[in-house]
Design a protein around this motif. Structure first.
Motif: not given
Length: 250
Positions: A195-204
């Motif tokens: 989830a943290i990686d997805l957020a870092a990639l803009g996939q909020t």
């Protein structure tokens, strides 16, 4: 019911390998429940006693050192944890060989200690080597292999390789769900980090959906006040949190 007795018994009176294993597992249980200080104090007592009685190369001493290193790390004494894991790894390589599963579990955990001290490149290199060996020796789906893959994904993200971290994290989560189940604490650690990686990639939105599911499961499995539950709760509050390493169990 047994835990208070296991924490109180004189380690000098525990003379069998099975007995030593039960007491160590009790301490590992405390670590998993977020009671690191209590576990550290008991493990230090066990290690000091068995080091003196059994010697540094005895399996009982090495497994206790292995558990104590995690307790030291969980209580922020990263330098002592690294030194203990380095010593254990050197001994296991000499006694068991480079590719023995127990050697590889120690190598995987040492990579965590290196990363905690800011030696991220060294941690990534050791993690990659260990994962290659575990895949060959244990197979892609072995829980130890999956823990190393999980931790390597963190190292990749820390080094700015977030896409690669997301890819490895997704593959690891799929395998952990199949091997361990949706609600296993290890599965939920991988889900939280993905989830943290997805957020870092803009996939909020994807990150929030996965984070909310992980929070619900952690509340049910670990309880409201467990450190890992609080970590994913903070992430959802701010969509950003520290990633969580996963030690290989003792």
């Amino acid at each position: 019911m047994l835990l208070p007795h296991l924490l109180a018994v004189d380690p000098a009176l525990i003379t069998s390998g099975a007995g030593r294993g039960v007491v160590r597992n009790a301490c590992w249980y405390l670590l998993d429940r977020g009671q690191a200080r209590t576990a550290r104090n008991r493990l230090q007592q066990l290690y000091d006693t068995w080091l003196r009685r059994l010697g540094p190369d005895h399996e009982g001493t090495l497994w206790t050192a292995y558990c104590l290193a995690r307790a030291l790390d969980d209580t922020e004494d990263h330098a002592s944890a690294r030194a203990l894991d380095e010593d254990t790894l050197q001994r296991r390589r000499r006694l068991l060989g480079e590719d023995h599963p127990e050697t590889l579990t120690t190598a995987s955990n040492l990579a965590i200690r290196l990363a905690a001290l800011g030696q991220t490149e060294e941690a990534r290199t050791l993690g990659e080597d260990t994962l290659t060996r575990q895949r060959r020796v244990l197979g892609e789906d072995h829980p130890d292999t999956l823990r190393t893959a999980h931790n390597l994904a963190i190292r990749l993200a820390d080094l700015g390789q977030t896409e690669e971290a997301r890819t490895l994290g997704e593959a690891t989560l799929t395998r952990r769900r199949r091997v361990l189940g949706e609600d296993h604490p290890a599965t939920l650690i991988t889900a939280a980090n993905l989830a943290i990686d997805l957020a870092a990639l803009g996939q909020t939105e994807e990150a929030r959906t996965l984070g909310e599911d992980t929070l619900t499961r952690r509340r049910r499995v670990l309880g409201e006040d467990h450190p890992n539950t609080l970590t994913i709760l903070r992430f959802l509050d701010q969509l950003g949190a520290a990633r969580e390493d996963s030690d290989i169990g003792g």
